[in-house]
Every structure is written in C-alpha cells, then in structure tokens.
Design a protein around this motif. Structure first.
Motif, PDB file in Angstrom:
ATOM      1  N   LEU A  72      19.055  79.799  37.878  1.00  0.00           N
ATOM      2  CA  LEU A  72      19.990  79.752  36.756  1.00  0.00           C
ATOM      3  C   LEU A  72      21.347  80.300  37.156  1.00  0.00           C
ATOM      4  O   LEU A  72      22.392  79.707  36.825  1.00  0.00           O
ATOM      5  N   ALA A  73      21.366  81.417  37.860  1.00  0.00           N
ATOM      6  CA  ALA A  73      22.633  82.038  38.250  1.00  0.00           C
ATOM      7  C   ALA A  73      23.398  81.168  39.235  1.00  0.00           C
ATOM      8  O   ALA A  73      24.605  80.941  39.083  1.00  0.00           O
ATOM      9  N   ARG A  74      22.724  80.652  40.244  1.00  0.00           N
ATOM     10  CA  ARG A  74      23.444  79.896  41.285  1.00  0.00           C
ATOM     11  C   ARG A  74      23.901  78.534  40.780  1.00  0.00           C
ATOM     12  O   ARG A  74      24.969  78.055  41.170  1.00  0.00           O
ATOM     13  N   LYS A  75      23.108  77.894  39.913  1.00  0.00           N
ATOM     14  CA  LYS A  75      23.492  76.574  39.412  1.00  0.00           C
ATOM     15  C   LYS A  75      24.667  76.635  38.445  1.00  0.00           C
ATOM     16  O   LYS A  75      25.300  75.611  38.194  1.00  0.00           O
ATOM     17  N   ASN A  76      24.965  77.812  37.918  1.00  0.00           N
ATOM     18  CA  ASN A  76      26.116  77.954  37.035  1.00  0.00           C
ATOM     19  C   ASN A  76      27.346  78.486  37.756  1.00  0.00           C
ATOM     20  O   ASN A  76      28.345  78.807  37.117  1.00  0.00           O
ATOM     21  N   ILE A 126      31.635  85.929  39.097  1.00  0.00           N
ATOM     22  CA  ILE A 126      30.267  86.455  39.188  1.00  0.00           C
ATOM     23  C   ILE A 126      29.416  85.765  38.134  1.00  0.00           C
ATOM     24  O   ILE A 126      29.712  85.831  36.941  1.00  0.00           O
ATOM     25  N   SER A 127      28.345  85.119  38.569  1.00  0.00           N
ATOM     26  CA  SER A 127      27.401  84.450  37.673  1.00  0.00           C
ATOM     27  C   SER A 127      26.135  85.293  37.605  1.00  0.00           C
ATOM     28  O   SER A 127      25.485  85.526  38.623  1.00  0.00           O
ATOM     29  N   VAL A 128      25.774  85.749  36.391  1.00  0.00           N
ATOM     30  CA  VAL A 128      24.680  86.704  36.217  1.00  0.00           C
ATOM     31  C   VAL A 128      23.636  86.127  35.267  1.00  0.00           C
ATOM     32  O   VAL A 128      23.952  85.768  34.134  1.00  0.00           O
ATOM     33  N   ALA A 129      22.391  86.041  35.732  1.00  0.00           N
ATOM     34  CA  ALA A 129      21.271  85.633  34.879  1.00  0.00           C
ATOM     35  C   ALA A 129      20.463  86.876  34.520  1.00  0.00           C
ATOM     36  O   ALA A 129      20.094  87.652  35.407  1.00  0.00           O
ATOM     37  N   VAL A 130      20.197  87.067  33.233  1.00  0.00           N
ATOM     38  CA  VAL A 130      19.525  88.284  32.757  1.00  0.00           C
ATOM     39  C   VAL A 130      18.250  87.895  32.022  1.00  0.00           C
ATOM     40  O   VAL A 130      18.259  87.002  31.174  1.00  0.00           O
ATOM     41  N   TYR A 161       9.515  79.630  29.837  1.00  0.00           N
ATOM     42  CA  TYR A 161      10.756  80.380  29.703  1.00  0.00           C
ATOM     43  C   TYR A 161      11.843  79.461  29.152  1.00  0.00           C
ATOM     44  O   TYR A 161      11.938  78.293  29.535  1.00  0.00           O
ATOM     45  N   LYS A 162      12.650  80.026  28.279  1.00  0.00           N
ATOM     46  CA  LYS A 162      13.778  79.290  27.725  1.00  0.00           C
ATOM     47  C   LYS A 162      15.068  79.888  28.275  1.00  0.00           C
ATOM     48  O   LYS A 162      15.231  81.113  28.298  1.00  0.00           O
ATOM     49  N   MET A 163      15.976  79.011  28.706  1.00  0.00           N
ATOM     50  CA  MET A 163      17.202  79.444  29.359  1.00  0.00           C
ATOM     51  C   MET A 163      18.424  79.062  28.542  1.00  0.00           C
ATOM     52  O   MET A 163      18.483  77.979  27.970  1.00  0.00           O
TER      53      MET A 163
END
Length: 449
Positions: free
Chosen positions: A233-237, A146-150, A100-102
């Motif tokens: 990804l969401a929490r680390k940002n 709000i940090s959102v990873a999609v 996976y690429k983030m």
C-alpha cells in the motif's frame, strides 16, 4: 295571435340564452386572470429562490471596521484539522482474501504531490499505532515525499486521527510532505471514537504509551500484523520514479533524499538495478545520530554500532558485505556512488534498497514475522536484478537487538510462514523455470527468517 304567441314565447328564450353566455364569459375572464396571476407568482418566486442568500455581518466585529460576509458554507475548523475523520469506513478496497480493507490517501499534506513531481525518490514505510511516533525521526532527516501505511484495529482509529491532527497543528512542515494510508481488519474494523486532548496540544508528546484499550491489545496479540499488505500500500502510493521502502524504525542519514536525487540523475540507465543502503544498529548509549559515515565507522570500531540484525539473524544483511563497505572509509566529500556489487546472494537476504516500483510485489500470504521481505528480494534475484551497495549514505536502527528479547508468538508466526514458503518457492520455479540456489533439492528451510 299565433304570431304574437310565438314572439312572446321566443323572446324569453332568447333572454335566457344571452344570460348564460354572459355568465360563461365572466367565468372565463376570472379563470384567465387567475392563471395569469399564478404564472406571475411562480416566476417571481423562482427569481427570488435563485438569488444567493446574503450573510449577515458579524455582530462581534468592531464598529470601526467595515462589515464582512464570509462564505456561508465555510468549512468547519474542527474538520479541517482532522482530515482522517472524512474516511467513509463503508468504502475502501479489499485485499485478495477480503481480510483487510485499505484506504488510499486518508490524509495528504499540501506539498506531497508537488514534491513527488520534483523529486526522484519517495520514502515508503509502514507502521502500527504504537510505533508511529518513529515517523518523526524519519521526517527530520528525509526532505522528500513520505508515503505511510498504518494498520489500525478497532479504537486505534481515533489515535491515528489524533496523530494526524497533532502533525497538522504542531508539525506542519512534516505533515505537508506526508501521505497517510490506512489498513483495517475485517474482524475488527476501525471505529470512530473520542479524540484525546493531546491532539490539539503542541506541548504534549503524541501517542503516549498505554493508550490503546486492553481488548484491542489482546486482539492484536492473537492476530498477525499484515506487514506485506502495508508495504504494498505504501509503495504503490508513491508517485516518484523510484521508491525507498523501509520499516518505520529505520532512519535515513541526513540529506539522503537530496543525495539520492543527484546520484540517480547521473546514474547510467539500469532497469534491473536495486541500490542497497547499508543499515546499522546503534547502541542507545550513543547520544546523537551519526553525522556522516566517518562518525558511523568510529562507532562501529567501538562496538556501539553493528550491522543490522547481526546478532539475531545474520543472513538478513550479510550479502551486503559490510566489511568491504567499511574498508572504503568515510569519503564525505564524495557524492553518493556505488561502493560494490552484491556477489554472494543469500536466500534470506533482505536489504533496504532504492528501485523503481516495477519490482515484484510483496506476497500477502506472509503475515506477521518471517519470510515477509526476503521472499520478495529472492523473486527479484530470479528475475535478474543486480544489487549495488551505495556509499557514503546509510540508515540507522536505534537499539542493539538480541534474540532473547524475541517473544514466543513471533517465532510461531515464523514457523507458519516457513510452511507458506515451501509453496511459494515452487510457484516461483513454475513461473521463472529457474532454481539457482537449488531450493527444490533442499529440505524445508530451518533458518530463522
């Protein structure tokens, strides 16, 4: 005669030499003049090129108004309201398996950084495209960052772009508080595509159903959803001291961000504390979100609200002791406080909690469903974290769940993750030299996670 002949011979020789000298001097003068002219020309050309170009006045402007000259490199408006279009899909960062690429901060609202500096808690969540509309419910109640990873595969990237555009144009008060991050699979990376018309229509409903292409839907069914990649990804940002990590269909009670800020400002320092927020499922027949804990308890007595996952997987929230939480009553006049501590920790316990992001990461070997959250909570338990249940705040999941509605592919993913757990628990024992629940003496877990 000899002398005469000598002079007669020498005189023309002297005239020839003088003529050559005269011609050489003329040639030198021409070269010099040309060189000087070339230097002057180059200097003039450089001065002209260094001057900023002037913009012509707008010919469409009424003649009564003075002509203006906007910056010649003004941004294209079509790009300004399509922030995710700036992603360079050749870049990003890979996960450990290069599956996976983030892309961090694919789109960021103008107030996200400022709110992160002013508030103590950032809400982190993750979603696939078909459930991203749930974000609107969260944002309606949560006033903090709000940090959102999609997760997007293939043509789903165009739908994420469209949703970001729709938020930017039609819900700016929500967009300005959000940071969007993107995860795309290596097998089916995101591809640009035509943005649907609803992206610029504030009267339209965003992300209408059945808009994902059939081949992408088929691919998604065969491949597990990388929940833990997205959670990390969401929490680390998040940039705040504390993180509240929830799934996208978990809606906080009204005013929770402000209430948590006040609580954490006065709470005694506890580096190994995780503050649990009780979660209930709400019957779809209920017309509106419970205004407070008293209203939620009234719905609970009518069986219109039940503890989260009680019917499909009771161990999910059982250790939170909802009976004790309900027994304390509404207490709306009381600020957020600790109702009680979790004293009967269960292996498969997976609460939604508020804590600093120094807690262990979510193990990314667990893909799809099963053992994705409770393994992380179990590692916290091994480290020595205390789980403290808060009141009167709460979260809601719309709809009562039933086991019969679970698809077959979900159970297959659960079985595969159970095998990973057998390795995971041995690794934790090697790391912490603790086995308080005697997991190494038990046969492989048979409970549904």
């Amino acid at each position: 005669m000899a002398v005469l002949r000598y002079h007669q011979f020498r005189k023309p020789m002297s005239g020839l030499r003088g003529d050559k000298i005269w011609r050489w001097r003329c040639q030198w003068s021409v070269v010099t003049i040309c060189a000087i002219a070339l230097v002057l020309y180059n200097a003039a050309a450089n001065i002209w090129l260094l001057q900023p170009p002037s913009c012509p006045p707008h010919v469409t402007q009424p003649p009564t108004e003075p002509p203006t000259c906007e910056p010649c490199d003004a941004a294209n408006p079509s790009v300004d309201d399509d922030p995710i279009s700036r992603i360079d899909l050749r870049l990003g960062r890979w996960d450990g398996s290069r599956s996976y690429k983030m892309f961090d901060y694919a789109a960021v609202g103008d107030l996200y950084a400022e709110l992160s500096s002013d508030r103590r808690v950032c809400l982190a969540t993750q979603s696939s495209i078909e459930r991203l509309h749930e974000l609107l419910r969260i944002a309606a109640h949560w006033s903090g960052p709000i940090s959102v990873a999609v997760f997007v595969a293939g043509d789903e990237l165009r739908l994420l772009r469209a949703f970001a555009m729709w938020l930017f144009r039609c819900q700016p008060e929500i967009y300005m508080r959000i940071a969007l991050h993107v995860v795309t699979p290596s097998e089916r990376p995101g591809v640009p595509g035509h943005v649907p018309t609803w992206a610029r229509d504030c009267e339209a409903k965003p992300l209408p159903p059945y808009e994902i292409k059939s081949d992408t839907m088929t691919w998604r069914v065969r491949h597990p959803y990388p929940q833990n990649h997205l959670r990390n990804l969401a929490r680390k940002n998040c940039q705040t001291p504390y993180v509240f990590l929830v799934d996208v269909d978990i809606v906080p009670s009204k005013g929770m961000a402000e209430s948590l800020d006040k609580f954490l400002a006065k709470a005694p320092k506890c580096p190994l504390c995780a503050y649990v927020v009780p979660t209930y499922e709400l019957d779809l027949r209920v017309a509106s979100f419970p205004a407070n804990k008293s209203e939620l308890l009234r719905l609970s007595r009518k069986k219109l609200a039940i503890p989260f996952h009680r019917k499909v997987f009771i161990y999910n929230q059982y250790a939170s002791n909802f009976t004790r939480w309900e027994a304390t009553g509404g207490n709306e006049s009381v600020h957020t406080h600790v109702s009680h501590n979790v004293t009967n920790f269960e292996l498969l316990y997976e609460p939604f909690y508020v804590a600093p992001d120094t807690v262990p990461g979510h193990d990314e070997r667990f893909l799809g469903y099963g053992f994705t959250r409770n393994t992380q909570v179990y590692e916290m338990f091994l480290i020595g974290y205390q789980f403290r249940v808060l009141s009167p705040i709460f979260t809601i999941h719309w709809g009562l769940q039933a086991r019969r509605t679970r698809p077959l592919w979900r159970e297959k993913q659960n079985e595969k993750n159970r095998k990973h757990f057998e390795t995971f628990k041995r690794e934790l024992f090697a790391r912490y030299r603790r086995d308080p629940l005697h997991l190494l003496r038990r046969p492989p877990a048979s409970k549904k996670a």
